[in-house]
Design a protein around this motif. Structure first.
Motif, mmCIF file in Angstrom:
data_model
loop_
_atom_site.group_PDB
_atom_site.id
_atom_site.type_symbol
_atom_site.label_atom_id
_atom_site.label_comp_id
_atom_site.label_asym_id
_atom_site.label_seq_id
_atom_site.Cartn_x
_atom_site.Cartn_y
_atom_site.Cartn_z
ATOM 1 N N SER A 195 0.790 -0.955 -0.162
ATOM 2 C CA SER A 195 -0.131 0.044 -0.056
ATOM 3 C C SER A 195 1.078 1.305 -0.048
ATOM 4 N N GLY A 196 2.122 1.223 0.686
ATOM 5 C CA GLY A 196 2.922 2.372 0.642
ATOM 6 C C GLY A 196 3.965 2.267 -0.548
ATOM 7 N N MET A 197 3.685 1.572 -1.451
ATOM 8 C CA MET A 197 4.560 1.624 -2.624
ATOM 9 C C MET A 197 4.526 3.187 -3.330
ATOM 10 N N PRO A 198 5.787 3.384 -3.927
ATOM 11 C CA PRO A 198 5.749 4.883 -4.720
ATOM 12 C C PRO A 198 5.056 4.430 -6.013
ATOM 13 N N LYS A 199 4.670 5.747 -6.684
ATOM 14 C CA LYS A 199 3.871 5.406 -7.970
ATOM 15 C C LYS A 199 4.650 4.631 -8.920
ATOM 16 N N TRP A 200 3.906 3.872 -9.844
ATOM 17 C CA TRP A 200 4.515 2.897 -11.058
ATOM 18 C C TRP A 200 4.182 3.757 -12.224
ATOM 19 N N THR A 201 5.128 3.311 -13.224
ATOM 20 C CA THR A 201 4.715 3.815 -14.484
ATOM 21 C C THR A 201 3.572 2.799 -14.878
ATOM 22 N N PRO A 202 2.223 3.733 -15.387
ATOM 23 C CA PRO A 202 0.950 2.998 -15.615
ATOM 24 C C PRO A 202 1.141 2.006 -16.773
ATOM 25 N N GLY A 203 0.266 0.890 -16.933
ATOM 26 C CA GLY A 203 0.185 0.307 -17.887
ATOM 27 C C GLY A 203 -0.521 1.058 -19.187
ATOM 28 N N VAL A 204 -0.194 0.406 -20.241
ATOM 29 C CA VAL A 204 -0.825 1.093 -21.467
ATOM 30 C C VAL A 204 -1.429 0.312 -22.338
ATOM 31 N N GLN A 205 -2.729 0.695 -22.888
ATOM 32 C CA GLN A 205 -3.378 -0.019 -23.867
ATOM 33 C C GLN A 205 -3.971 0.886 -24.950
ATOM 34 N N ASP A 206 -3.599 0.725 -26.292
ATOM 35 C CA ASP A 206 -4.170 1.386 -27.391
ATOM 36 C C ASP A 206 -3.483 2.896 -27.182
ATOM 37 N N GLY A 207 -2.314 2.855 -26.597
ATOM 38 C CA GLY A 207 -1.633 4.354 -26.532
ATOM 39 C C GLY A 207 -2.019 5.225 -25.199
ATOM 40 N N SER A 208 -3.232 4.542 -24.438
ATOM 41 C CA SER A 208 -3.708 5.446 -23.229
ATOM 42 C C SER A 208 -3.229 4.650 -22.144
ATOM 43 N N PRO A 209 -2.998 5.484 -20.947
ATOM 44 C CA PRO A 209 -2.824 4.655 -19.648
ATOM 45 C C PRO A 209 -4.150 3.856 -19.096
ATOM 46 N N VAL A 210 -4.161 2.843 -18.642
ATOM 47 C CA VAL A 210 -5.177 2.037 -18.128
ATOM 48 C C VAL A 210 -4.927 1.604 -16.781
ATOM 49 N N ARG A 211 -5.840 1.025 -16.234
ATOM 50 C CA ARG A 211 -5.929 0.401 -14.673
ATOM 51 C C ARG A 211 -5.695 -1.176 -14.931
ATOM 52 N N VAL A 212 -4.642 -1.648 -14.238
ATOM 53 C CA VAL A 212 -4.040 -2.865 -14.593
ATOM 54 C C VAL A 212 -4.229 -3.579 -13.078
ATOM 55 N N SER A 213 -4.592 -4.636 -13.176
ATOM 56 C CA SER A 213 -4.550 -5.784 -12.061
ATOM 57 C C SER A 213 -3.218 -6.296 -12.084
ATOM 58 N N TYR A 214 -2.489 -6.509 -10.683
ATOM 59 C CA TYR A 214 -1.170 -6.959 -10.619
ATOM 60 C C TYR A 214 -1.134 -7.955 -9.325
ATOM 61 N N LEU A 215 -0.474 -9.071 -9.510
ATOM 62 C CA LEU A 215 -0.391 -10.027 -8.369
ATOM 63 C C LEU A 215 1.214 -10.130 -8.059
ATOM 64 N N LEU A 216 1.262 -9.849 -6.665
ATOM 65 C CA LEU A 216 2.732 -9.575 -6.352
ATOM 66 C C LEU A 216 3.083 -10.801 -5.226
ATOM 67 N N PRO A 217 3.748 -11.765 -5.446
ATOM 68 C CA PRO A 217 4.247 -12.617 -4.228
ATOM 69 C C PRO A 217 5.178 -12.101 -3.495
ATOM 70 N N VAL A 218 4.961 -12.053 -2.042
ATOM 71 C CA VAL A 218 6.112 -11.316 -0.989
ATOM 72 C C VAL A 218 6.417 -12.352 -0.084
ATOM 73 N N ARG A 219 7.360 -12.839 -0.467
ATOM 74 C CA ARG A 219 8.242 -13.958 0.434
ATOM 75 C C ARG A 219 8.776 -13.547 1.765
ATOM 76 N N PHE A 220 8.215 -14.326 2.868
ATOM 77 C CA PHE A 220 8.841 -14.178 4.118
ATOM 78 C C PHE A 220 9.774 -15.523 4.571
ATOM 79 N N MET A 221 11.080 -15.355 4.740
ATOM 80 C CA MET A 221 11.818 -16.465 4.912
ATOM 81 C C MET A 221 12.801 -16.012 6.271
ATOM 82 N N LEU A 222 12.935 -17.100 7.190
ATOM 83 C CA LEU A 222 13.724 -16.839 8.234
ATOM 84 C C LEU A 222 15.141 -17.143 7.904
#
Length: 129
Positions: free
Chosen positions: A102-129
């Motif tokens: 939630s605290g990530m800086p702004k990304w460069t947005p995804g583009v479709q047909d030359g326009s920025p669009v909303r894009v769903s993203y899945l990120l695996p976050v690993r926790f290892m000791l």
């Protein structure tokens, strides 16, 4: 006169329907786009610098991967952060992953047909000791 009135009412109705469809298509969340969103820098470094292993998970030797889903908005901001799949007994790991994403800086947005669009993203976050 009646013909003109009927035509104007038809035209007004068509314009309203068309503009509603145009608005709803602007809010569409894509899963596949011509140009994917880009994190500014190294996302793995960002995660390692910002994730803090929760003490209760450390004490109980809980580790694993939390899959976080979110939307990269047209302006590059991150929204709708949620855990798609967590770690058994790792609620604190899930909370930490959501907080950092939630605290990530702004990304460069995804583009479709030359326009920025909303894009769903899945990120695996690993926790290892």
């Amino acid at each position: 006169m009646k013909t003109i009135l009927v035509f104007c009412i038809f035209l007004l109705g068509f314009t309203t329907v068309y503009s509603q469809n145009a608005l709803s298509s602007n809010d569409k969340v894509y899963t596949v786009v011509q140009q994917k969103p880009q994190f500014p820098g190294d996302i793995n470094k960002f995660l390692s610098d910002n994730l803090k292993y929760p003490e209760d998970a450390r004490k109980n030797n809980i580790q694993g991967t939390v899959y976080v889903q979110f939307v990269v908005e047209k302006d590059g901001s991150v929204s709708g952060v949620k855990v798609l799949r967590g770690v058994q007994g790792g609620a604190s790991l899930e909370s930490e992953a959501v907080q950092v994403v939630s605290g990530m800086p702004k990304w460069t947005p995804g583009v479709q047909d030359g326009s920025p669009v909303r894009v769903s993203y899945l990120l695996p976050v690993r926790f290892m000791l």
